[in-house]
Write a protein that holds these residues in place. Structure first.
Motif, PDB file in Angstrom:
ATOM      1  N   ASP A   1       0.794  -1.237   0.000  1.00 35.97           N
ATOM      2  CA  ASP A   1       0.000   0.000   0.000  1.00 35.97           C
ATOM      3  C   ASP A   1       0.823   1.282   0.000  1.00 35.97           C
ATOM      4  O   ASP A   1       0.282   2.363   0.210  1.00 35.97           O
ATOM      5  CB  ASP A   1      -0.994   0.034   1.166  1.00 35.97           C
ATOM      6  CG  ASP A   1      -2.014  -1.091   1.094  1.00 35.97           C
ATOM      7  OD1 ASP A   1      -2.514  -1.359  -0.024  1.00 35.97           O
ATOM      8  OD2 ASP A   1      -2.301  -1.711   2.124  1.00 35.97           O
TER       9      ASP A   1
ATOM     10  N   TYR B   1       0.658   6.305   1.594  1.00 32.32           N
ATOM     11  CA  TYR B   1       0.137   5.062   2.126  1.00 32.32           C
ATOM     12  C   TYR B   1      -1.368   5.093   1.905  1.00 32.32           C
ATOM     13  O   TYR B   1      -2.050   5.991   2.404  1.00 32.32           O
ATOM     14  CB  TYR B   1       0.452   4.917   3.618  1.00 32.32           C
ATOM     15  CG  TYR B   1      -0.191   3.713   4.244  1.00 32.32           C
ATOM     16  CD1 TYR B   1       0.272   2.433   3.946  1.00 32.32           C
ATOM     17  CD2 TYR B   1      -1.262   3.840   5.105  1.00 32.32           C
ATOM     18  CE1 TYR B   1      -0.323   1.316   4.503  1.00 32.32           C
ATOM     19  CE2 TYR B   1      -1.862   2.732   5.679  1.00 32.32           C
ATOM     20  CZ  TYR B   1      -1.391   1.474   5.373  1.00 32.32           C
ATOM     21  OH  TYR B   1      -1.985   0.363   5.913  1.00 32.32           O
ATOM     22  N   LYS B   2      -1.858   4.153   1.121  1.00 28.86           N
ATOM     23  CA  LYS B   2      -3.281   4.093   0.763  1.00 28.86           C
ATOM     24  C   LYS B   2      -3.781   5.442   0.257  1.00 28.86           C
ATOM     25  O   LYS B   2      -4.853   5.908   0.616  1.00 28.86           O
ATOM     26  CB  LYS B   2      -4.118   3.614   1.939  1.00 28.86           C
ATOM     27  CG  LYS B   2      -3.836   2.174   2.324  1.00 28.86           C
ATOM     28  CD  LYS B   2      -4.772   1.693   3.408  1.00 28.86           C
ATOM     29  CE  LYS B   2      -4.524   0.237   3.710  1.00 28.86           C
ATOM     30  NZ  LYS B   2      -5.443  -0.274   4.734  1.00 28.86           N
TER      31      LYS B   2
END
Length: 105
Positions: free
Chosen positions: A20, A34-35
């Protein structure tokens, strides 16, 4: 390519196997997400880390930093720390920023 840009490549490689974590943009600069949410980015000859308002830079031996302040008429972004020195600590700071992002803080 300046030193911060070169070191950014080191960070990209460091997080290449993390689930991710992807490259993205923040303020037209290269960053890591991140994401889909940024936790660090390279800005000019500086590296910006989202470490949170309760982060104590002195606890990591950092004494030369600023808070990210990209706006002329607004206050600095208190979650974001900008460093031009202490490159030897940038990987550790990136790890802290990612851990905070993963924990939702």
């Amino acid at each position: 390519m300046n030193k911060a840009e070169q070191f950014f490549e080191t960070l990209v490689n460091h997080f290449a196997t993390q689930a991710d974590v992807t490259e993205g943009k923040m303020m037209s600069s290269r960053g890591l997400q991140y994401k889909g949410k940024n936790f660090l980015f390279n800005w000019d000859n500086e590296m910006c880390f989202r470490l949170g308002r309760d982060f104590d830079p002195a606890s990591e031996g950092i004494h030369h930093y600023t808070l990210l302040n990209p706006f002329k008429t607004k206050l600095p972004l208190k979650d974001w720390f900008v460093l031009t020195t202490d490159m030897d600590k940038w990987i550790a700071l990136a790890e802290i920023a990612l851990a905070r992002m993963k924990s939702g803080r």
